[in-house]
Design a protein around this motif. Structure first.
Motif, PDB file in Angstrom:
ATOM      1  N   SER A 169       0.818  -1.206   0.000  1.00  0.00           N
ATOM      2  CA  SER A 169       0.000   0.000   0.000  1.00  0.00           C
ATOM      3  C   SER A 169       0.852   1.257   0.000  1.00  0.00           C
ATOM      4  O   SER A 169       0.474   2.266  -0.581  1.00  0.00           O
ATOM      5  CB  SER A 169      -0.907   0.023   1.231  1.00  0.00           C
ATOM      6  N   GLN A 170       1.980   1.219   0.643  1.00  0.00           N
ATOM      7  CA  GLN A 170       2.829   2.397   0.729  1.00  0.00           C
ATOM      8  C   GLN A 170       3.425   2.752  -0.624  1.00  0.00           C
ATOM      9  O   GLN A 170       3.803   3.884  -0.867  1.00  0.00           O
ATOM     10  CB  GLN A 170       3.937   2.171   1.754  1.00  0.00           C
ATOM     11  N   ASP A 171       3.509   1.779  -1.531  1.00  0.00           N
ATOM     12  CA  ASP A 171       4.111   2.010  -2.832  1.00  0.00           C
ATOM     13  C   ASP A 171       3.095   2.468  -3.882  1.00  0.00           C
ATOM     14  O   ASP A 171       3.466   2.731  -5.013  1.00  0.00           O
ATOM     15  CB  ASP A 171       4.802   0.736  -3.327  1.00  0.00           C
ATOM     16  N   VAL A 172       1.833   2.548  -3.531  1.00  0.00           N
ATOM     17  CA  VAL A 172       0.797   2.892  -4.496  1.00  0.00           C
ATOM     18  C   VAL A 172       0.690   4.407  -4.622  1.00  0.00           C
ATOM     19  O   VAL A 172       0.492   5.116  -3.646  1.00  0.00           O
ATOM     20  CB  VAL A 172      -0.571   2.300  -4.082  1.00  0.00           C
ATOM     21  N   ASP A 173       0.829   4.882  -5.854  1.00  0.00           N
ATOM     22  CA  ASP A 173       0.631   6.301  -6.162  1.00  0.00           C
ATOM     23  C   ASP A 173      -0.781   6.430  -6.711  1.00  0.00           C
ATOM     24  O   ASP A 173      -1.034   6.154  -7.891  1.00  0.00           O
ATOM     25  CB  ASP A 173       1.662   6.769  -7.189  1.00  0.00           C
ATOM     26  N   CYS A 174      -1.700   6.830  -5.868  1.00  0.00           N
ATOM     27  CA  CYS A 174      -3.107   6.857  -6.253  1.00  0.00           C
ATOM     28  C   CYS A 174      -3.409   7.883  -7.343  1.00  0.00           C
ATOM     29  O   CYS A 174      -4.411   7.768  -8.037  1.00  0.00           O
ATOM     30  CB  CYS A 174      -3.984   7.081  -5.021  1.00  0.00           C
ATOM     31  N   ALA A 220      -2.449   5.536 -10.473  1.00  0.00           N
ATOM     32  CA  ALA A 220      -2.694   4.093 -10.344  1.00  0.00           C
ATOM     33  C   ALA A 220      -2.935   3.489 -11.729  1.00  0.00           C
ATOM     34  O   ALA A 220      -3.727   4.015 -12.509  1.00  0.00           O
ATOM     35  CB  ALA A 220      -3.886   3.848  -9.432  1.00  0.00           C
ATOM     36  N   GLU A 221      -2.240   2.394 -11.999  1.00  0.00           N
ATOM     37  CA  GLU A 221      -2.364   1.762 -13.318  1.00  0.00           C
ATOM     38  C   GLU A 221      -2.890   0.335 -13.246  1.00  0.00           C
ATOM     39  O   GLU A 221      -3.626  -0.093 -14.121  1.00  0.00           O
ATOM     40  CB  GLU A 221      -1.006   1.774 -14.033  1.00  0.00           C
ATOM     41  N   THR A 222      -2.514  -0.400 -12.226  1.00  0.00           N
ATOM     42  CA  THR A 222      -2.971  -1.787 -12.139  1.00  0.00           C
ATOM     43  C   THR A 222      -4.319  -1.843 -11.448  1.00  0.00           C
ATOM     44  O   THR A 222      -4.711  -0.928 -10.713  1.00  0.00           O
ATOM     45  CB  THR A 222      -1.968  -2.653 -11.344  1.00  0.00           C
ATOM     46  N   GLN A 223      -5.040  -2.922 -11.699  1.00  0.00           N
ATOM     47  CA  GLN A 223      -6.346  -3.085 -11.066  1.00  0.00           C
ATOM     48  C   GLN A 223      -6.210  -3.144  -9.548  1.00  0.00           C
ATOM     49  O   GLN A 223      -7.007  -2.577  -8.831  1.00  0.00           O
ATOM     50  CB  GLN A 223      -7.048  -4.344 -11.591  1.00  0.00           C
ATOM     51  N   PHE A 224      -5.154  -3.816  -9.082  1.00  0.00           N
ATOM     52  CA  PHE A 224      -4.905  -3.871  -7.640  1.00  0.00           C
ATOM     53  C   PHE A 224      -4.765  -2.462  -7.074  1.00  0.00           C
ATOM     54  O   PHE A 224      -5.365  -2.130  -6.056  1.00  0.00           O
ATOM     55  CB  PHE A 224      -3.641  -4.690  -7.335  1.00  0.00           C
ATOM     56  N   ASP A 225      -3.968  -1.635  -7.738  1.00  0.00           N
ATOM     57  CA  ASP A 225      -3.753  -0.267  -7.259  1.00  0.00           C
ATOM     58  C   ASP A 225      -5.046   0.549  -7.296  1.00  0.00           C
ATOM     59  O   ASP A 225      -5.356   1.285  -6.361  1.00  0.00           O
ATOM     60  CB  ASP A 225      -2.681   0.442  -8.091  1.00  0.00           C
ATOM     61  N   MET A 226      -5.809   0.416  -8.384  1.00  0.00           N
ATOM     62  CA  MET A 226      -7.066   1.162  -8.493  1.00  0.00           C
ATOM     63  C   MET A 226      -8.058   0.715  -7.420  1.00  0.00           C
ATOM     64  O   MET A 226      -8.745   1.547  -6.823  1.00  0.00           O
ATOM     65  CB  MET A 226      -7.653   1.007  -9.891  1.00  0.00           C
TER      66      MET A 226
END
Length: 137
Positions: free
Chosen positions: A22-27, A30-36
């Motif tokens: 979660s700390q690595d996600v730039d909202c 966000a490009e991957t489905q997991f990140d979105m």
């Protein structure tokens, strides 16, 4: 017994890995489905926190109105009671509406995004409604 131990170990591992991911996600990008999905969950959580703040203020405002209106409508449900009734109904409506919207994506990786986006949007609208109740008084 072994299942319980394995389930506990898996849960502990997931709790360690998920915050790190979660700390690595730039909202904002966000490009991957997991990140979105993750970011939409964060957006809903933020909207829900704002709703809870607005709820506290609106509830206090209704209690204040009740105090002033005691002599006029002693046998009627209070403003605070009516607001609570409305809020409970709204939560049930929001959850059902968003579940219905997300149902068409059952089994798909996009389903959490659809549900969270719906929950966040409806929650933000309700927050605005509660805040308007306070402003209008």
């Amino acid at each position: 017994m072994i299942r319980t131990i394995l389930a506990t170990a898996l849960l502990a591992l997931m709790n360690t890995i998920t915050p790190a991911l979660s700390q690595d996600v730039d909202c904002d990008n966000a490009e991957t489905q997991f990140d979105m999905n993750h970011c939409s969950g964060l957006e809903f959580k933020e909207a829900d926190n704002a709703l809870n703040e607005a709820w506290s203020s609106a509830r206090a405002a209704m209690k204040s109105i009740d105090k002033n209106n005691q002599e006029f409508e002693p046998d009627e449900p209070s403003a605070a009671d009516n607001l609570l009734k409305a809020q409970r109904a709204w939560i049930d409506y929001r959850n059902g509406q968003c579940a219905a919207e997300a149902a068409q994506y059952a089994g798909g990786s996009i389903q959490p995004l659809i549900r969270n986006t719906c929950l966040a949007g409806m929650t933000k609208k309700r927050t605005d409604e509660l805040q308007q109740m306070i402003v209008d008084r």
